[in-house]
Design an enzyme around this catalytic site. Structure first.
Site, PDB file in Angstrom:
ATOM      1  CE  LYS A  52      -6.089 -35.825  22.622  1.00  0.00           C
ATOM      2  NZ  LYS A  52      -6.162 -36.542  23.861  1.00  0.00           N
ATOM      3  CG  HIS A  91      11.335 -16.530  27.548  1.00  0.00           C
ATOM      4  ND1 HIS A  91      12.218 -15.565  27.971  1.00  0.00           N
ATOM      5  CD2 HIS A  91      10.211 -16.358  28.277  1.00  0.00           C
ATOM      6  CE1 HIS A  91      11.659 -14.854  28.933  1.00  0.00           C
ATOM      7  NE2 HIS A  91      10.437 -15.320  29.129  1.00  0.00           N
ATOM      8  CD  GLU A 140      -5.122 -33.749  26.181  1.00  0.00           C
ATOM      9  OE1 GLU A 140      -3.959 -34.111  26.374  1.00  0.00           O
ATOM     10  OE2 GLU A 140      -5.992 -34.501  25.693  1.00  0.00           O
ATOM     11  CE  LYS A 149      -8.123 -45.279  24.386  1.00  0.00           C
ATOM     12  NZ  LYS A 149      -8.207 -43.812  24.388  1.00  0.00           N
ATOM     13  CD  GLU A 181      -3.767 -38.263  20.253  1.00  0.00           C
ATOM     14  OE1 GLU A 181      -4.285 -37.720  21.226  1.00  0.00           O
ATOM     15  OE2 GLU A 181      -3.382 -39.440  20.267  1.00  0.00           O
ATOM     16  NE  ARG A 221      -5.128 -53.537  22.991  1.00  0.00           N
ATOM     17  CZ  ARG A 221      -5.124 -53.652  24.317  1.00  0.00           C
ATOM     18  NH1 ARG A 221      -6.235 -53.540  24.979  1.00  0.00           N
ATOM     19  NH2 ARG A 221      -4.010 -53.878  24.962  1.00  0.00           N
ATOM     20  CG  ASN A 251      -0.085 -57.586  24.138  1.00  0.00           C
ATOM     21  OD1 ASN A 251       0.699 -56.790  23.622  1.00  0.00           O
ATOM     22  ND2 ASN A 251      -1.018 -57.206  25.001  1.00  0.00           N
ATOM     23  N   GLY A 252       3.402 -58.294  23.870  1.00  0.00           N
ATOM     24  CA  GLY A 252       4.469 -57.902  24.794  1.00  0.00           C
ATOM     25  C   GLY A 252       5.815 -58.069  24.124  1.00  0.00           C
ATOM     26  CD1 TRP A 296       1.175 -50.697  16.966  1.00  0.00           C
ATOM     27  CD2 TRP A 296       2.972 -51.005  18.274  1.00  0.00           C
ATOM     28  NE1 TRP A 296       1.767 -49.483  17.156  1.00  0.00           N
ATOM     29  CE2 TRP A 296       2.878 -49.636  17.947  1.00  0.00           C
ATOM     30  CE3 TRP A 296       4.025 -51.435  19.076  1.00  0.00           C
ATOM     31  CZ2 TRP A 296       3.796 -48.701  18.406  1.00  0.00           C
ATOM     32  CZ3 TRP A 296       4.938 -50.500  19.525  1.00  0.00           C
ATOM     33  CH2 TRP A 296       4.810 -49.149  19.179  1.00  0.00           C
ATOM     34  CB  CYS A 322      -0.172 -57.376  20.191  1.00  0.00           C
ATOM     35  SG  CYS A 322       1.442 -57.064  19.491  1.00  0.00           S
TER      36      CYS A 322
HETATM   37  C1  F6R Z   1      -3.439 -39.173  23.669  1.00  0.00           C
HETATM   38  C2  F6R Z   1      -3.394 -40.396  24.427  1.00  0.00           C
HETATM   39  C3  F6R Z   1      -2.078 -40.823  24.988  1.00  0.00           C
HETATM   40  C4  F6R Z   1      -2.301 -41.547  26.335  1.00  0.00           C
HETATM   41  C5  F6R Z   1      -0.982 -42.181  26.817  1.00  0.00           C
HETATM   42  C6  F6R Z   1      -1.143 -42.845  28.147  1.00  0.00           C
HETATM   43  O1  F6R Z   1      -4.738 -38.879  23.243  1.00  0.00           O
HETATM   44  O2  F6R Z   1      -4.375 -41.075  24.578  1.00  0.00           O
HETATM   45  O3  F6R Z   1      -1.195 -39.768  25.129  1.00  0.00           O
HETATM   46  O4  F6R Z   1      -2.785 -40.640  27.266  1.00  0.00           O
HETATM   47  O5  F6R Z   1      -0.542 -43.112  25.875  1.00  0.00           O
HETATM   48  O6  F6R Z   1      -2.084 -43.879  28.099  1.00  0.00           O
HETATM   49  P1  F6R Z   1      -2.782 -44.395  29.407  1.00  0.00           P
HETATM   50  O7  F6R Z   1      -3.656 -43.302  29.917  1.00  0.00           O
HETATM   51  O8  F6R Z   1      -3.585 -45.588  28.957  1.00  0.00           O
HETATM   52  O9  F6R Z   1      -1.711 -44.750  30.370  1.00  0.00           O
END
Ligand code: F6R
Length: 599
Positions: free
Chosen positions: A476, A495, A472, A594, A479, A27, A98-99, A74, A2
């Site tokens: 990427k 395996h 990673e 985010k 997502e 976000r 928010n929360g 959210w 949020c």
């Molecule tokens: C992927 C991504 C997420 C964050 C994860 C942790 O691109 O951004 O996997 O890495 O949500 O977020 P932070 O780093 O803000 O704790």
């Protein structure tokens, strides 16, 4: 998660609120709303879906008001619809949140209130309203409601009669700001929303009530729960202008952020001799002797896995890594002298915060590697290493990941007493050069993307320090392109996962001189099963070219320990271009946020 923006001042409130909310779109959210005080009445506009839906209503109605709050939701409690969108209001108060209120259902059962939504937020509104009826004092009413709720939350309340904005939080982000020249007050869940609007920011501590009252000396007033004035807040002079929040000539923030990486590494290289930059590294290096518990989520954990490798390989220090969401619910073996190292871009990830608390309660020193100064983790840890990444807007983390790994490398160099040495300086310079070189070859990567984007699935592989990069790269791609992708240690394919390979399945294999022969054999095994082979290689070796359908040769420019952040940039661009071809919403991928402030 949020987003919150509130405004009170002489100008039109809807403009900064809507612009602030637009900046917080990154976000992640599913509906938006705004409440404005018009002719001493609270008027609500709410709409499911993107912020433009709310924007079109406001464009039609053109409401005039100089006092309001806005929110991007959210969903946590209740479906995504107009009714559950925030703000929630009655004739006295309007509230955004928010929360999560963890005890919302129990509280709701005991309340005599006409609830309109399914949200936990409305329980807070009901509590404030009932307490106000009893106490006839807004501040007391807010404290009374705040003390009744459990969980991590930030609340912003507008009260029509007193014409004041109130804000309070527990373990959730909250920032207040003033524009001294224009006589304006702002409140938000993220300072990024306020860039260009405020000249001074205030970051209150948990449980401190902030009251913005335009009549009073243009300062927020802060109170503790006894209603005594409080100084439990940090201030920051804000000098950034609005263009910081701009993507310039780039089509997406993600691409802009990928291209910022070489300069950001050079910036660090130039700071190696600065005393204030060195300090947290040397303090952690001197004090940390036990096992490192390196904790994070998603991309941040992948950076943590590389740190573990650095500490164990180059410093002979024991380190474990874990997902924050797993670590917090098991009984981790923590011993005297061990430390917790929390890796997080936002500094607000709920699971990571809970692990930090757990470590602290068990007597461990806690350290963070974090991008947001003043974030909850920043305030909670004993020492922090701050990334020099600037705001990261693309939901998919790119530059923050690179910076996390660089900071982990510098910590490892610090353990080895080599922090400011030529070796360290050269490594950073070379990494910056190697990444610039990859960026200059974007067209080659785009071409590979155009050849493979429609295949069935993608398995990323790597060994040693390239294994976290395989994870990673796969994260990427899934997502932002919404395709199935997995990361594996190259040696693990046989395996199980090798059964997936046929002529429709792609293997993106990172092969460099470290463990070269073994990694090459794994690629040959895939090729023998007709898998489509993309090799991110090194040194133009014919045998790699022969088995690959698409070959990209990386020039590492002499980089040694930081090789993984170089190869990773190829994968960042590959994912970006596959996503572009798929036509997805690259900066704001579906279902993602985010900053993940719920468990
Ligand atoms: C992927 C991504 C997420 C964050 C994860 C942790 O691109 O951004 O996997 O890495 O949500 O977020 P932070 O780093 O803000 O704790």
């Amino acid at each position: 998660m949020c987003g919150i923006v509130g405004y009170i001042g002489p100008s039109d409130a809807a403009d900064p609120i809507m612009e602030g909310l637009a900046r917080l779109e990154y976000r992640g959210y599913d509906s938006a709303g705004i409440c404005l005080n018009i002719d001493e009445k609270l008027v609500l506009f709410k709409k499911e879906g993107k912020l433009v839906n709310l924007g079109s209503i406001l464009n039609e109605v053109k409401p005039k008001s100089s006092f309001g709050i806005g929110h991007t939701r959210w969903a946590t409690h209740g479906q995504v619809n107009d009714t559950n969108a925030h703000p929630h209001m009655n004739e006295e108060f309007s509230i955004v949140h928010n929360g999560i209120i963890e005890n919302a259902s129990e509280l709701k059962a005991g309340l005599d209130y006409n609830f309109l939504s399914e949200t936990d937020t409305e329980v807070f509104l009901a509590l404030v309203t009932q307490a106000y009826k009893r106490e006839a004092d807004v501040e007391k009413a807010i404290f009374s409601a705040f003390h009744a709720v459990e969980g991590n939350s930030a609340f912003v309340v507008m009260h029509v009669k007193t014409r004041k904005l109130y804000a309070i939080k527990h373990s959730a982000p909250l920032v207040c700001g003033v524009n001294e020249t224009a006589g304006e007050f702002f409140v938000s869940s993220d300072p990024y929303a306020l860039i260009g609007y405020t000249s001074k920011l205030y970051f209150p501590e948990d449980g401190i009530l902030c009251v913005g009252n335009p009549g009073a000396n243009l300062e927020f007033k802060f109170f503790d729960s006894e209603m005594n004035p409080s100084s439990k807040y940090k201030t920051q002079i804000e000098t950034r202008s609005k263009d910081v929040a701009d993507k310039g000539n780039f089509e997406h923030f993600m691409l802009k952020e990928i291209f910022e990486q070489p300069q950001l590494i050079s910036k660090i290289e130039k700071r190696l001799q600065d005393e204030d930059f060195k300090l947290p590294f040397s303090q952690i290096a001197t004090n940390a002797h036990g096992v490192f518990n390196i904790i994070g989520c998603g991309t941040a954990l992948h950076a943590g896995m590389l740190m573990r490798n650095f500490f164990e390989t180059y410093n002979q220090k024991r380190a474990i890594t874990d997902f924050a969401s797993e670590f917090r619910y098991k009984t981790p073996l923590l011993q005297k002298g061990d430390v917790g190292l929390f890796i997080t871009q936002s500094g607000e990830t709920a699971d990571t915060l809970a692990c930090q608390q757990h470590c602290k309660e068990n007597g461990l020193k806690t350290y963070s590697i974090v991008n947001v100064e003043g974030s909850t983790i920043y305030r909670s840890c004993d020492k922090n290493i701050l990334l020099e990444a600037g705001a990261e807007i693309g939901v998919a983390s790119t530059k923050a990941f690179t910076q996390m790994v660089v900071m982990g490398y510098l910590l490892s160099q610090s353990f080895a007493g080599k922090f400011g040495e030529t070796e360290t300086k050269n490594e950073l310079q070379n990494a910056s050069k190697a990444i610039s070189d990859i960026l200059s070859r974007e067209e080659e990567i785009k071409k590979i993307a155009s050849e493979i984007y429609n295949y069935k699935g993608f398995i990323f592989t790597g060994r040693g320090n390239q294994f976290p990069i395989a994870l990673e790269g796969a994260l990427k791609l899934k997502e932002i392109a919404y395709v199935h992708a997995e990361g594996y240690a190259s040696g693990e394919l046989k395996h199980g996962p090798i059964a997936l390979f046929d002529e429709k399945m792609v293997n993106i294999a990172i092969i460099n001189s470290d463990l070269y022969k073994k990694t090459l054999s794994n690629a040959q095994e895939v090729k023998a099963r007709k898998g489509v082979m993309v090799i991110i290689g090194e040194n133009h070796l014919e045998e790699m070219k022969e088995i690959s359908d698409f070959y990209f040769d990386v020039n590492y420019f002499g980089v040694e320990k930081l090789k993984p952040i170089v190869s990773n940039v190829v994968l960042q661009l590959l994912s970006y271009h596959i996503a572009k071809l798929k036509g997805t919403d690259i900066d704001k991928p579906r279902n993602l946020a985010k900053s993940v402030t719920v468990e």
